[in-house]
Motif scaffolding. Structure first.
Motif, PDB file in Angstrom:
ATOM      1  N   ASP A  65       0.792  -1.228   0.000  1.00  0.00           N
ATOM      2  CA  ASP A  65       0.000   0.000   0.000  1.00  0.00           C
ATOM      3  C   ASP A  65       0.823   1.277   0.000  1.00  0.00           C
ATOM      4  OD1 ASP A  65       0.972  -0.284   2.577  1.00  0.00           O
ATOM      5  OD2 ASP A  65      -0.850   0.459   3.529  1.00  0.00           O
ATOM      6  N   ASN A  66       2.148   1.189   0.252  1.00  0.00           N
ATOM      7  CA  ASN A  66       2.897   2.442   0.346  1.00  0.00           C
ATOM      8  C   ASN A  66       4.302   2.395  -0.236  1.00  0.00           C
ATOM      9  OD1 ASN A  66       4.236   0.914   2.233  1.00  0.00           O
ATOM     10  ND2 ASN A  66       3.915   2.339   3.956  1.00  0.00           N
ATOM     11  N   MET A  67       4.621   1.355  -0.995  1.00  0.00           N
ATOM     12  CA  MET A  67       5.921   1.310  -1.670  1.00  0.00           C
ATOM     13  C   MET A  67       5.840   0.389  -2.879  1.00  0.00           C
ATOM     14  SD  MET A  67       8.453  -1.091   0.644  1.00  0.00           S
ATOM     15  CE  MET A  67       8.351  -0.049   2.094  1.00  0.00           C
ATOM     16  N   LEU A  68       6.797   0.556  -3.780  1.00  0.00           N
ATOM     17  CA  LEU A  68       6.861  -0.295  -4.956  1.00  0.00           C
ATOM     18  C   LEU A  68       7.399  -1.674  -4.576  1.00  0.00           C
ATOM     19  CD1 LEU A  68       8.355   2.207  -7.565  1.00  0.00           C
ATOM     20  CD2 LEU A  68       5.966   1.524  -7.309  1.00  0.00           C
ATOM     21  N   GLY A  69       7.106  -2.655  -5.411  1.00  0.00           N
ATOM     22  CA  GLY A  69       7.564  -4.007  -5.146  1.00  0.00           C
ATOM     23  C   GLY A  69       9.071  -4.115  -5.060  1.00  0.00           C
ATOM     24  N   PHE A 117       5.407  -9.050  -6.423  1.00  0.00           N
ATOM     25  CA  PHE A 117       5.102  -7.895  -5.578  1.00  0.00           C
ATOM     26  C   PHE A 117       4.698  -6.719  -6.466  1.00  0.00           C
ATOM     27  CE2 PHE A 117       8.039 -10.438  -3.066  1.00  0.00           C
ATOM     28  CZ  PHE A 117       7.495 -10.388  -1.794  1.00  0.00           C
ATOM     29  N   VAL A 118       3.546  -6.121  -6.166  1.00  0.00           N
ATOM     30  CA  VAL A 118       3.068  -4.945  -6.888  1.00  0.00           C
ATOM     31  C   VAL A 118       2.526  -3.940  -5.877  1.00  0.00           C
ATOM     32  CG1 VAL A 118       2.469  -6.222  -8.990  1.00  0.00           C
ATOM     33  CG2 VAL A 118       0.744  -5.904  -7.202  1.00  0.00           C
ATOM     34  N   HIS A 119       2.369  -2.703  -6.325  1.00  0.00           N
ATOM     35  CA  HIS A 119       1.709  -1.736  -5.450  1.00  0.00           C
ATOM     36  C   HIS A 119       0.227  -1.700  -5.791  1.00  0.00           C
ATOM     37  CE1 HIS A 119       2.669   0.592  -9.099  1.00  0.00           C
ATOM     38  NE2 HIS A 119       1.599   1.310  -8.808  1.00  0.00           N
ATOM     39  N   LEU A 127       1.319   5.375 -11.652  1.00  0.00           N
ATOM     40  CA  LEU A 127       2.235   4.971 -10.592  1.00  0.00           C
ATOM     41  C   LEU A 127       1.841   5.470  -9.212  1.00  0.00           C
ATOM     42  CD1 LEU A 127       5.788   5.135 -12.210  1.00  0.00           C
ATOM     43  CD2 LEU A 127       4.596   3.131 -11.326  1.00  0.00           C
ATOM     44  N   GLN A 128       0.781   6.245  -9.117  1.00  0.00           N
ATOM     45  CA  GLN A 128       0.322   6.678  -7.808  1.00  0.00           C
ATOM     46  C   GLN A 128      -0.236   5.478  -7.044  1.00  0.00           C
ATOM     47  OE1 GLN A 128      -2.561   9.760  -8.400  1.00  0.00           O
ATOM     48  NE2 GLN A 128      -1.080  11.235  -9.188  1.00  0.00           N
TER      49      GLN A 128
END
Length: 342
Positions: A65-69, A117-119, A127-128
């Motif tokens: 929820d708060n960073m990229l994979g 892993f994804v956001h 990308l938001q």
């Protein structure tokens, strides 16, 4: 629970983790605790669906929820260094909006299981970072919108219908079907595959959207032949191949997934489409009546051969003025010989 003319399907209320999953999720908990991260990790999609249906699944996709994979995978490796363990390499698959690939995905192996892993995706799919609810509504089908929150060990249903559609065997999109399909056109084929795999009913609104010319144009323009071939092969290798191909025909997708040569008169192929599906249905029924002892590769080749039997003698002239069988063209360019690989 659903009946739909078949044995009832029981949907579990909670998810029971096997030893491997406990090991993986415990490692992720330790990474979060070690760095005092506020990150919430959720398993999304097919793993949640299959576990609720009582099936094992090692296709684990985790949304952050708060960073990229890739940022989280870097944290995992930092943690492994701190515990004197061997770090793990990871692959980053970049987003490609032109091909409906909106999210950057990072793959890493944990305890010999590949994890994606994804956001969480936002409403406009850029990308938001989005909320879990926004992400759920951007997914393909409601039965694939369910989350398993690793932090709380709870199943989350942000569309408020994922669990019900799973229980009652409905293939439904979270947003209006045309919106969902234009966002990622391959979802039309995925809807067919999941419908036939589970014996679930595609709602009428979804079928209407699949017949839409804008959606068909999007499939041709945005979905690679490799991705289409992958979905078709899963259908042919599935438990209801003829039902899947009947949907392909009924929804006007036959010449899209099995594209004839550009200089070949399409009507010659179109007039055989129904016969192709009927031949495959006959072969499938014969397969069960006789009790053929085929391995998976042999069964696929048998079904593909029966599917294209009505056009076995259809030819076209290629750019070298050579007569070529249309079936050969389809195998090479549409199916990419997928039936011959494994």
């Amino acid at each position: 629970m659903k009946t739909n003319g078949t044995l009832p399907v029981i949907v579990k209320e909670t998810i029971d983790l096997n030893d491997k999953e406990k090991q993986i999720f415990d490692r992720l908990h330790k990474v979060i605790a070690h760095f005092n991260l506020e990150t919430k990790l959720r398993v999304v999609g097919g793993w949640v669906r299959d576990k609720l249906l009582g099936k094992e699944c090692y296709d684990i996709d985790i949304a952050l929820d708060n960073m990229l994979g890739r940022e989280f995978c870097e944290k995992i490796n930092e943690y492994l260094v701190s515990t004197c363990e061997e770090t793990q390499g990871f692959d980053v698959i970049q987003s490609n909006p032109d091909k409906s690939k909106h999210l950057e995905t990072t793959r890493m192996s944990l305890f010999h299981v590949w994890i994606d892993f994804v956001h969480l995706r936002s409403e406009d799919c850029n990308l938001q970072f989005g909320s879990p609810k926004e992400d759920a509504y951007r997914r393909d089908l409601t039965i694939n919108t369910l989350f398993y929150n690793i932090n709380t060990c709870l199943v989350e249903d942000f569309t408020k219908r994922g669990l019900d559609d799973l229980k009652f065997g409905k293939i439904v999109t979270p947003l209006p079907p045309k919106v969902t399909f234009l966002d990622y056109p391959l979802r039309v084929l995925r809807a067919i595959r999941f419908s036939t795999r589970f014996g679930f009913e595609m709602v009428e609104e979804l079928k209407v959207a699949a017949l839409d010319n804008d959606v068909k144009s999007a499939i041709l323009g945005k979905v690679s032949k490799e991705r289409m071939a992958f979905e078709i092969d899963l259908m042919v290798n599935g438990n209801q191949p003829t039902k899947a191909l009947t949907y392909i025909y009924d929804l006007g997708l036959f010449s899209i997934v099995f594209t004839p040569p550009t200089n070949h008169k399409p009507l010659i192929l179109e007039e055989h489409e129904k016969s192709c599906v009927e031949y495959m249905d006959l072969a499938w029924r014969q397969f069960h009546e006789v009790g053929c002892n085929f391995i998976d590769k042999q069964r696929r080749l048998y079904l593909y051969a029966s599917l294209f039997l009505p056009i076995r003698n259809t030819v076209y002239v290629d750019n070298k003025d050579k007569m070529v069988y249309v079936v050969n063209y389809i195998l090479k360019n549409s199916l990419k010989f997928v039936g011959l690989k494994t």
